[in-house]
Every structure is written in C-alpha cells, then in structure tokens.
Design an enzyme around this catalytic site. Structure first.
Site, PDB file in Angstrom:
ATOM      1  N   LYS A  81       0.820  -1.219   0.000  1.00 62.79           N
ATOM      2  CA  LYS A  81       0.000   0.000   0.000  1.00 62.79           C
ATOM      3  C   LYS A  81       0.853   1.269   0.000  1.00 62.79           C
ATOM      4  O   LYS A  81       0.373   2.342  -0.320  1.00 62.79           O
ATOM      5  CB  LYS A  81      -0.996  -0.001   1.174  1.00 62.79           C
ATOM      6  CG  LYS A  81      -0.391   0.150   2.553  1.00 62.79           C
ATOM      7  CD  LYS A  81      -1.503   0.114   3.601  1.00 62.79           C
ATOM      8  CE  LYS A  81      -0.985   0.074   5.018  1.00 62.79           C
ATOM      9  NZ  LYS A  81      -0.380   1.293   5.511  1.00 62.79           N
ATOM     10  N   ASP A  82       2.141   1.149   0.376  1.00 61.71           N
ATOM     11  CA  ASP A  82       3.038   2.318   0.366  1.00 61.71           C
ATOM     12  C   ASP A  82       3.684   2.562  -0.990  1.00 61.71           C
ATOM     13  O   ASP A  82       4.379   3.558  -1.176  1.00 61.71           O
ATOM     14  CB  ASP A  82       4.185   2.125   1.384  1.00 61.71           C
ATOM     15  CG  ASP A  82       3.695   2.081   2.822  1.00 61.71           C
ATOM     16  OD1 ASP A  82       2.615   2.652   3.084  1.00 61.71           O
ATOM     17  OD2 ASP A  82       4.385   1.484   3.667  1.00 61.71           O
ATOM     18  N   ARG A 127      -7.353   8.832   3.946  1.00 63.15           N
ATOM     19  CA  ARG A 127      -8.414   7.840   3.716  1.00 63.15           C
ATOM     20  C   ARG A 127      -9.117   7.491   5.020  1.00 63.15           C
ATOM     21  O   ARG A 127     -10.353   7.470   5.110  1.00 63.15           O
ATOM     22  CB  ARG A 127      -7.799   6.570   3.095  1.00 63.15           C
ATOM     23  CG  ARG A 127      -8.759   5.394   2.950  1.00 63.15           C
ATOM     24  CD  ARG A 127      -8.015   4.134   2.539  1.00 63.15           C
ATOM     25  NE  ARG A 127      -7.018   3.726   3.513  1.00 63.15           N
ATOM     26  CZ  ARG A 127      -7.267   3.022   4.615  1.00 63.15           C
ATOM     27  NH1 ARG A 127      -8.504   2.646   4.898  1.00 63.15           N
ATOM     28  NH2 ARG A 127      -6.307   2.696   5.447  1.00 63.15           N
ATOM     29  N   ARG A 128      -8.330   7.219   6.064  1.00 63.08           N
ATOM     30  CA  ARG A 128      -8.938   6.851   7.362  1.00 63.08           C
ATOM     31  C   ARG A 128      -9.661   8.044   7.977  1.00 63.08           C
ATOM     32  O   ARG A 128     -10.759   7.900   8.520  1.00 63.08           O
ATOM     33  CB  ARG A 128      -7.841   6.350   8.315  1.00 63.08           C
ATOM     34  CG  ARG A 128      -7.270   4.995   7.902  1.00 63.08           C
ATOM     35  CD  ARG A 128      -6.038   4.639   8.718  1.00 63.08           C
ATOM     36  NE  ARG A 128      -5.533   3.308   8.349  1.00 63.08           N
ATOM     37  CZ  ARG A 128      -4.256   2.948   8.485  1.00 63.08           C
ATOM     38  NH1 ARG A 128      -3.369   3.787   8.959  1.00 63.08           N
ATOM     39  NH2 ARG A 128      -3.888   1.726   8.145  1.00 63.08           N
ATOM     40  N   ARG A 145       1.950  10.360  12.957  1.00 61.26           N
ATOM     41  CA  ARG A 145       2.978   9.962  11.997  1.00 61.26           C
ATOM     42  C   ARG A 145       3.998   9.034  12.646  1.00 61.26           C
ATOM     43  O   ARG A 145       4.018   8.851  13.848  1.00 61.26           O
ATOM     44  CB  ARG A 145       3.716  11.217  11.496  1.00 61.26           C
ATOM     45  CG  ARG A 145       2.855  12.153  10.680  1.00 61.26           C
ATOM     46  CD  ARG A 145       2.582  11.619   9.296  1.00 61.26           C
ATOM     47  NE  ARG A 145       3.800  11.063   8.698  1.00 61.26           N
ATOM     48  CZ  ARG A 145       4.835  11.772   8.295  1.00 61.26           C
ATOM     49  NH1 ARG A 145       4.817  13.082   8.380  1.00 61.26           N
ATOM     50  NH2 ARG A 145       5.882  11.178   7.768  1.00 61.26           N
ATOM     51  N   ARG A 151       3.956   5.227  16.586  1.00 60.80           N
ATOM     52  CA  ARG A 151       2.545   5.626  16.675  1.00 60.80           C
ATOM     53  C   ARG A 151       1.865   5.012  17.896  1.00 60.80           C
ATOM     54  O   ARG A 151       1.058   5.658  18.558  1.00 60.80           O
ATOM     55  CB  ARG A 151       1.810   5.252  15.382  1.00 60.80           C
ATOM     56  CG  ARG A 151       2.124   6.208  14.231  1.00 60.80           C
ATOM     57  CD  ARG A 151       1.372   5.853  12.972  1.00 60.80           C
ATOM     58  NE  ARG A 151       1.970   4.727  12.279  1.00 60.80           N
ATOM     59  CZ  ARG A 151       1.293   3.806  11.610  1.00 60.80           C
ATOM     60  NH1 ARG A 151      -0.026   3.856  11.556  1.00 60.80           N
ATOM     61  NH2 ARG A 151       1.906   2.828  10.998  1.00 60.80           N
ATOM     62  N   CYS A 236      -0.620   9.006  -3.231  1.00 62.80           N
ATOM     63  CA  CYS A 236      -0.795   8.935  -1.775  1.00 62.80           C
ATOM     64  C   CYS A 236      -1.729  10.028  -1.296  1.00 62.80           C
ATOM     65  O   CYS A 236      -1.833  10.281  -0.121  1.00 62.80           O
ATOM     66  CB  CYS A 236       0.550   9.128  -1.084  1.00 62.80           C
ATOM     67  SG  CYS A 236       1.397   7.600  -0.744  1.00 62.80           S
TER      68      CYS A 236
END
Length: 308
Positions: A81-82, A127-128, A145, A151, A236
């Site tokens: 996903k990155d 997105r979240r 971040r 995190r 992104c």
C-alpha cells in the site's frame, strides 16, 4: 556459475525488518543465498510534516529505489500500500506475497463510550480520516505519523481516545493489543495487508528466484485495487479505499471502491461482483464509474485543497 547472494533492501523499522526476514526465509528455503541491507527512509526521518504535504508519492519506497538503481541492493520488500502505482524506470514488480489481514482496526484505551459522544482519534491517513468523519462527523481527528512502534507510543502518551492502524502491521510484529475494534466498515487502502517485492528489470536471476514467492490470488486482487487507485489518480494524496476479494465457490471477484472528500462529507462508492474472467479491467471500469458520477469534480477539489 556461482550463485549470487540476493541482497534484500529494507527500511530499518521493526515492521520493515520483519517483512525482509520473512522474504529472506522463503528464499533460503528455496536454496538461495541472501543478505539483508537496512536503509533509512526519509519517511521515517521527516516526522513533522504529513505525508501528503511532502509532495512525493512513495516517500517510504524512494530511498530503497535509489539503493536498487545504484546497485547496493537487488530487491526491496515493501508494504504494497506504500508503493506508488507507477514504479520508477527499470524497476519491476517481481512478486506479491500471500495477503494477511486487510482491515483497519481502532486501538483504544479500554473504554469505547466515546463512540457515542465526542472524541479525538489519531491517524495520519487522509483515507482513514475521511471515512472516520463520514461515520463520526462530531469527532476530532488529529495527525499521527511515524512507524508503527512510534505511533503506538504516541497513542499511550496522549489523551486521545484511539488511533487507527492496519491490523496486518500490528499482527506481524505482535503489537496488536487486547483493546481494539475491527473497523470492517472502513474500506482499506488499495493493497493493504499485502507485501510486494520489486527488482531490477534486467536482473533475470533475481526475478526468477523471487517470482517463486508470488501468490496469484493476491496479485490479481491487488492489481484491481491499484488500477482503481491509479485511474482515480490517487497516488498517496486522496481519500481512496479499495478492496477486491476472490470467491472460490463461484469463481467471482467482489470489489468495493470508495472516494471521499477530505472532510468526509461526500462519499462516492462502487460495489461490484464480476466473473473472474473480467478482472483485468475491473479496477479501471469501477474508477471510471466514480469519475463519471461526480468523482472528477471531487478529485479536482481535493487537489486544490491539498495545494493550499
């Protein structure tokens, strides 16, 4: 010919190293010699700016791309996903590993009453954030971040009610706490839960070795999701979610895609079930449907907001 040692490039976070060691073990089980080379990423170093402000898609992958192009490493292992949907010239996708848990989870502090009142939720992902606001418009969302460990520590150190994480990342390094909620209503990032291995296009030995680790079902589903993202021009930077899943029983694919405004107030979604034979264009067709139903205007609005 003496067999060359495959040098595996990785970021030096705990999760990235776990991913690299997983690939190393699988390659060694096939009889290949390997070595792990850790490279520090700008994404881990620049913690004070949100990812989308850095103006780079693929901040976590860029450092490893450079190490590969300059011949320091042979392959790089990434959370898929990155990875930007367009790979740099000369670099190719060599394998997608079998997918883990695709969903996001909310890690909280033991009491979930806040879901019905005011709350502060932490996430660095547009997105979240947008999907959270769509469901809980009265909540405050703050930026979060750093790598997974950083995190988790920040969540402990602050008076936030919870933070959103990808379940797969926490499960891989045994950091998933007992206090969490499965966010099965939140559409994950395209290719969430999947790991990808990239290699140099002209390195036949390495590509042949790595291709043996490819999981076809995961490759197809992530291809659909990333095609959806690329067609919407996400990179992104926009609140885009996508999830494709294969049904063995009837040889079909379910696909859910979503594009939201940054504040979460607007939500355009698509939900399809198609025969497996239609997978190659599924992401593209689903994205076109969203673009034609107001998505083009929404993407233009998102881009202008992010430039400010």
């Amino acid at each position: 010919m003496a067999q060359k040692t495959i040098r595996i490039g990785t970021r030096d976070s705990e999760l990235a190293l776990w991913q690299a060691h997983t690939v190393q073990k699988q390659l060694q089980d096939l009889g290949y010699k390997t070595e792990i080379v850790a490279v520090k990423s700008d994404g881990d170093i620049i913690l004070d700016k949100p990812l989308y402000e850095l103006g780079i898609t693929g901040i976590f992958t860029k450092t490893l791309d450079i190490a590969m192009i300059s011949g320091k490493v042979d392959i790089a292992v990434h959370s898929m996903k990155d990875v930007p949907t367009a790979l740099p010239k000369g670099i190719v996708q060599a394998a997608v590993l079998q997918r883990a848990n695709v969903f996001d989870i909310l890690v909280h502090k033991g009491n979930t009453d806040f879901l019905n009142s005011e709350a502060t939720i932490a996430t660095g992902s547009l997105r979240r954030q947008a999907q959270w606001w769509n469901k809980y418009p009265k909540h405050t969302v703050v930026d979060l971040r750093g790598n997974v460990n950083t995190r988790m520590q920040k969540l402990k150190d602050n008076d936030w009610n919870g933070a959103v994480f990808a379940a797969a990342g926490l499960e891989r390094i045994n950091l998933k706490p007992k206090d969490f909620i499965n966010l099965d209503w939140m559409i994950p990032a395209p290719a969430q839960g999947a790991m990808v291995i990239v290699a140099m296009e002209n390195d036949n030995f390495t590509i042949e070795a790595v291709s043996q680790l490819n999981d076809v079902e995961t490759e197809i589903c992530t291809h659909i999701e990333r095609q959806f993202l690329r067609t919407l021009e996400g990179g992104c930077t926009a609140p885009i979610g996508a999830l494709a899943s294969y049904n063995e029983d009837d040889d079909t694919i379910d696909f859910k895609g979503v594009l939201l405004s940054i504040d979460g107030k607007q939500k355009l979604e698509t939900d399809k079930k198609v025969d497996i034979s239609e997978w190659k264009k599924l992401g593209f067709n689903s994205a076109q449907e969203i673009l034609n139903n107001g998505g083009s205007e929404l993407m233009a609005e998102i881009k202008s907001q992010l430039k400010k």
